[in-house]
Design an enzyme around this catalytic site. Structure first.
Site, mmCIF file in Angstrom:
data_model
loop_
_atom_site.group_PDB
_atom_site.id
_atom_site.type_symbol
_atom_site.label_atom_id
_atom_site.label_comp_id
_atom_site.label_asym_id
_atom_site.label_seq_id
_atom_site.Cartn_x
_atom_site.Cartn_y
_atom_site.Cartn_z
ATOM 1 N N ASP A 1 5.363 -5.085 6.033
ATOM 2 C CA ASP A 1 6.034 -6.322 6.448
ATOM 3 C C ASP A 1 6.008 -7.401 5.369
ATOM 4 O OD1 ASP A 1 3.209 -6.295 7.341
ATOM 5 O OD2 ASP A 1 3.643 -8.341 7.971
ATOM 6 N N VAL B 1 -9.055 8.470 1.550
ATOM 7 C CA VAL B 1 -8.700 9.889 1.739
ATOM 8 C C VAL B 1 -7.499 9.975 2.684
ATOM 9 C CG1 VAL B 1 -9.505 11.980 2.929
ATOM 10 C CG2 VAL B 1 -10.997 10.823 1.298
ATOM 11 N N ARG C 1 -5.033 8.078 2.946
ATOM 12 C CA ARG C 1 -3.742 7.666 2.377
ATOM 13 C C ARG C 1 -3.184 8.685 1.403
ATOM 14 N NH1 ARG C 1 -4.041 1.405 1.274
ATOM 15 N NH2 ARG C 1 -3.517 1.909 -0.864
ATOM 16 N N CYS D 1 2.135 -8.464 -6.672
ATOM 17 C CA CYS D 1 2.692 -9.267 -7.759
ATOM 18 C C CYS D 1 2.639 -10.746 -7.428
ATOM 19 C CB CYS D 1 4.130 -8.831 -8.018
ATOM 20 S SG CYS D 1 4.923 -9.786 -9.309
ATOM 21 N N GLY E 1 0.837 -1.211 0.000
ATOM 22 C CA GLY E 1 0.000 0.000 0.000
ATOM 23 C C GLY E 1 0.864 1.250 0.000
ATOM 24 N N MET F 1 -8.745 4.003 9.104
ATOM 25 C CA MET F 1 -8.053 2.804 8.621
ATOM 26 C C MET F 1 -7.201 2.155 9.715
ATOM 27 S SD MET F 1 -6.831 3.388 4.725
ATOM 28 C CE MET F 1 -7.913 2.902 3.372
ATOM 29 N N ASP G 1 -0.461 2.758 8.721
ATOM 30 C CA ASP G 1 -1.046 2.124 9.913
ATOM 31 C C ASP G 1 -0.162 2.208 11.162
ATOM 32 O OD1 ASP G 1 -2.987 1.410 8.130
ATOM 33 O OD2 ASP G 1 -2.494 -0.712 8.075
ATOM 34 N N ARG H 1 -25.153 16.649 16.856
ATOM 35 C CA ARG H 1 -25.215 15.279 16.348
ATOM 36 C C ARG H 1 -24.129 14.358 16.899
ATOM 37 N NH1 ARG H 1 -26.918 16.446 10.182
ATOM 38 N NH2 ARG H 1 -29.008 15.599 10.346
HETATM 39 O O1 F6P Z 1 -2.126 -0.916 5.195
HETATM 40 C C1 F6P Z 1 -2.615 0.296 4.728
HETATM 41 C C2 F6P Z 1 -4.088 0.249 4.489
HETATM 42 O O2 F6P Z 1 -4.512 1.528 4.085
HETATM 43 C C3 F6P Z 1 -4.926 -0.254 5.660
HETATM 44 O O3 F6P Z 1 -5.134 0.726 6.639
HETATM 45 C C4 F6P Z 1 -6.160 -0.710 4.949
HETATM 46 O O4 F6P Z 1 -6.801 -1.720 5.658
HETATM 47 C C5 F6P Z 1 -5.644 -1.240 3.652
HETATM 48 O O5 F6P Z 1 -4.389 -0.652 3.432
HETATM 49 C C6 F6P Z 1 -6.538 -1.001 2.456
HETATM 50 O O6 F6P Z 1 -6.030 -1.707 1.380
HETATM 51 P P1 F6P Z 1 -6.467 -1.429 -0.113
HETATM 52 O O7 F6P Z 1 -5.861 -0.118 -0.524
HETATM 53 O O8 F6P Z 1 -5.913 -2.564 -0.869
HETATM 54 O O9 F6P Z 1 -7.962 -1.335 -0.139
#
Ligand code: F6P
Length: 363
Positions: A105, A285, A287, A75, A11, A194, A152, A187
């Site tokens: 990892d 968003v 990421r 891959c 990711g 994530m 994460d 509200r």
């Molecule tokens: O490991 C990063 C992450 O953004 C996690 O927080 C999330 O669960 C996952 O990747 C989402 O993966 P993808 O982009 O394949 O949907």
């Protein structure tokens, strides 16, 4: 000079570009040839123009850009020995036997398997006439160094992974926006953040947003959370609070390991209190977007150290991953850190929450 190659895998995360830039520029500074491999292991298997010779200038104007400009891919081919043999061929053709992998990892584990198999792969390539014994001799060991990119913050051994801080900036902006509308209409908002196996983003988001309740994977709530949550919400309202924020990690679960979802929380609040609430799933968003100042600096520091480490590596060096400990950049054994990270995930699967937390806590 030596040739090194850098690639991003798994990711994407803000700061990966800064790390690539630092690796390349440190290599150039030290008189080496740097290559960038596009699309992660996929590009390494494909070869051709997926290998880009990098100069000082080719990594200009990317430090601030989110994601990874050289691409990242999952891959399948690299999971098989045949795929790894193709990758080895493509590297040896360019006299590259020093690799910096920027990823999570899983990507780091892949690099280590490749390293262990390397000699055997080269023997096969010599036997089939694809490379000469001289080429084999020149590249006889594979040297790898890891840099962890993951929003994460789920990697053991480092205080922070590249991308976490930028993700927290995105989350902060989003929660602030939500809070102003929540305040206006009195509200309740349930915000999903994530973090598949790791509640770091959720916990920090909870603190910075004064959330009333946080659900995260490593610390499941007591079984009577429904009641506790609702009485907390009620109390806050009695004290005059105009809004409630509940943060839920996407991987949240209860003590039995059953998922707790935003929809479930919404239903519980409605059933017990008759109160309406809104759900916002922040999703990808988190990421994207610009890279924070901290991630830029972290990426520069880790990337530069990775290049020095991969160049210093000898046949007997234990592969390292670059980490941040007490604000110092350090090298620690790659597989020790990967194995501990995977042990955390296993403990979570086994619902051994105490073990997961203990493993994660030790630097
Ligand atoms: O490991 C990063 C992450 O953004 C996690 O927080 C999330 O669960 C996952 O990747 C989402 O993966 P993808 O982009 O394949 O949907």
């Amino acid at each position: 000079g030596q040739s090194i190659a850098v690639f991003t895998s798994g990711g994407d995360a803000c700061g990966m570009n800064g790390a690539v830039r630092a690796c390349v520029r440190m290599a150039v500074y030290l008189g080496c040839q740097a290559f960038m491999i596009r699309e992660g292991y996929q590009g390494m298997v494909q070869g051709g123009d997926q290998f880009v010779k990098a100069t000082w200038a080719s990594v200009s104007s990317i430090i601030h850009v989110g994601g990874t400009i050289i691409g990242s891919a999952r891959c399948k081919e690299f999971m098989e020995r045949e795929g790894r043999k193709k990758a080895a061929y493509n590297l040896v053709q360019r006299e590259i036997n020093r690799l910096i992998v920027i990823g999570g990892d899983g990507s780091l584990t892949g690099a280590n398997i490749f390293r262990i198999e390397w000699t055997g792969l080269l023997d096969d390539l010599v036997a089939s006439g694809k490379i000469t014994p001289q080429q084999r001799e020149k590249c006889k060991d594979l040297h790898i160094v890891g840099v962890v990119g993951s929003i994460d913050n789920d990697f053991c051994g480092t205080d922070l992974t590249i991308g976490t801080d930028s993700a927290l900036h995105r989350i902060t902006e989003a929660i602030d926006s939500i809070a102003s509308t929540a305040y206006s209409h009195q509200r309740i908002f349930i915000m999903e953040v994530m973090g598949r196996h790791c509640g770091y983003l959720a916990m920090v988001s909870g603190i910075i947003s004064e959330a009333d309740y946080v659900f995260c994977p490593e610390a499941p709530p007591p079984l009577d959370w429904h009641e506790r949550l609702c009485s907390k919400l009620q109390k806050e309202r009695e004290c005059g609070q105009r809004l409630n924020i509940i943060i839920i990690a996407e991987g949240a679960n209860d003590l039995n390991g059953e998922p707790i979802t935003a929809q479930m929380v919404k239903q519980v609040i409605f059933d017990r209190l008759g109160w309406d609430s809104r759900i916002t799933v922040l999703g990808h968003v988190q990421r994207g977007g610009a890279t924070s100042a901290y991630d830029r600096i972290l990426a520069c520091r880790m990337g530069a150290e990775a290049t020095v480490a991969v160049l210093e590596s000898t046949a007997t060096t234990t592969p390292v991953v670059i980490v941040l400990v007490n604000n110092q950049i350090e090298r620690i054994p790659l597989m020790g850190a990967v194995e501990r990270t995977q042990a955390v995930n296993k403990a979570l699967q086994d619902k051994d929450w105490a073990k997961a937390i203990a493993l994660r806590g030790v630097a």
